[in-house]
Write a protein that holds these residues in place. Sequence first.
Motif, PDB file in Angstrom:
ATOM      1  N   GLY A 180       0.772  -1.242   0.000  1.00 25.82           N
ATOM      2  CA  GLY A 180       0.000   0.000   0.000  1.00 25.82           C
ATOM      3  C   GLY A 180       0.796   1.280   0.000  1.00 25.82           C
ATOM      4  N   LYS A 203       0.732   3.144  -3.608  1.00 27.20           N
ATOM      5  CA  LYS A 203       1.158   1.901  -4.257  1.00 27.20           C
ATOM      6  C   LYS A 203       2.674   1.725  -4.122  1.00 27.20           C
ATOM      7  N   GLY A 235     -10.846   0.819  -0.144  1.00 29.55           N
ATOM      8  CA  GLY A 235      -9.573   0.254   0.221  1.00 29.55           C
ATOM      9  C   GLY A 235      -9.465  -1.241   0.202  1.00 29.55           C
ATOM     10  N   ILE A 243      -6.565  -3.814  -1.150  1.00 31.42           N
ATOM     11  CA  ILE A 243      -5.267  -3.918  -1.817  1.00 31.42           C
ATOM     12  C   ILE A 243      -5.383  -4.936  -2.946  1.00 31.42           C
TER      13      ILE A 243
END
Length: 454
Positions: A85, A166, A306, A308
């Motif tokens: 993240g 990222k 959110g 990932i």
Amino acid sequence: MTQSSRRNFLKAVSLAGAAGMMAPLSAQAAKAIKVPKWDETVEVIVVGAGGAGLFAALEAKNNGANVLVLEKNPTVYVSTSAVNGGGITAAETKAQKAANQIDSKENFYKEMIQAGGGRNDPMLIKLFVDNAAETVDWFYDRGMKFFFRGYPGFSLDRQHSNMSAKGHEYIDMLMKEINAKKVPIRTMNRVERLVCNPDTGRIEGVKLNARGKTQFIRATKGVILASGGFAGSAEMVDRFLIPFKGSICSAAPSSTGDGMLMAQQIGATNTHMGYGAVYAYGLVTDQKKRRGLIHRGYDMAAVYGGVIGWTHERVLQEAKEQKYFITTADTIEELCKKTGIDAAGLKATIEAHNKYVDMGKDPEFDRKNIKVKFGKGPYAALRGQPIALASTGGLKVDKELRVLDAYLEPIPGLYAAGEIIGGLHGAQYLGGCGFSSALTFGRLAGRNAAKAKA
């Protein structure tokens, strides 16, 4: 017992697997690799091309070493570093100073010890805290922009997140420097064994499968293991993270602990093997393979934003379809009816949480950085199951990041960096510290290996 006699003792026995340690091949068998000839000789070999490995290679090169990176995957963009993240922690950084954020390394150190329940390795924390700002500043000086995020356990928003949130942006920046310095990275090159001199105990190189061909490459100054942890392997999770046996995995599938196993084969010792970053909010994507994604509930309150590995649009689609893990309702009672949650218990939890926000701290779970209350509906419930993001146990190292043997003596010529190291986090993982420490320890290990005597 002298160092020589202790190493001879290691030749004759296996390291038994008490207290979470592996039961490897005997050191004698592991050291008995016959090298027909060295196919190549360099000064420093880096095993693994994630954030730790790339920074190690770059720093070794910057300090004058002839370095080679060996990566088992077909690309550097499938490591845990590349798909995370994008958050890294540090104190007293240039980015913090530019934002007028007051922080201190002393407070950072203290809060890591507290969050880890005092079970951390103090030496590792100090090494990390003292050097993390320089790591963050390296990216900041090259144009990376950060915003700050809070994390339970920290008293301020210490996690630096790049704007895209990222990890691959860090890899992009490292690869730009790597390519400019012409550091060779060989993908599809799987290191299988460490080659150890049976007389001196020194690591002399590696045996690898280079795209189907067996090769032996010599390292005159050292080998740096930056091959990641073991949370990508369901078998390894079940073996060591006993309380979370059966958890799904979200780490890179190639995070299988092979570097740690290789080190164990030549007498290295492990620490904190029963600890890991295991969370409750796992989203199952492949039950048979026990693979899944992490959904970040704390990012979803306003925009469902959110997961990932999913785009924002994919999360919005799930919020509409409610197929995998989101359930919505206008009232708490309706939400509990849909999900089977006890309504009285949930209401009591919400009331307590809102009270703790007013207090500025959570006495039940020692959360300090809590700001948002539950308000009026509609409400969303996010289903989850235990999911392993990272392993926090691994090889024990000294302050030079040299791997230690069972007698806590450094194994000559062997270094480690990244998730393969155990002991930093103690009993609890703090978000951003894993990636930040991987980058930081990679940088330091590369520097130390380059300066070692050949």
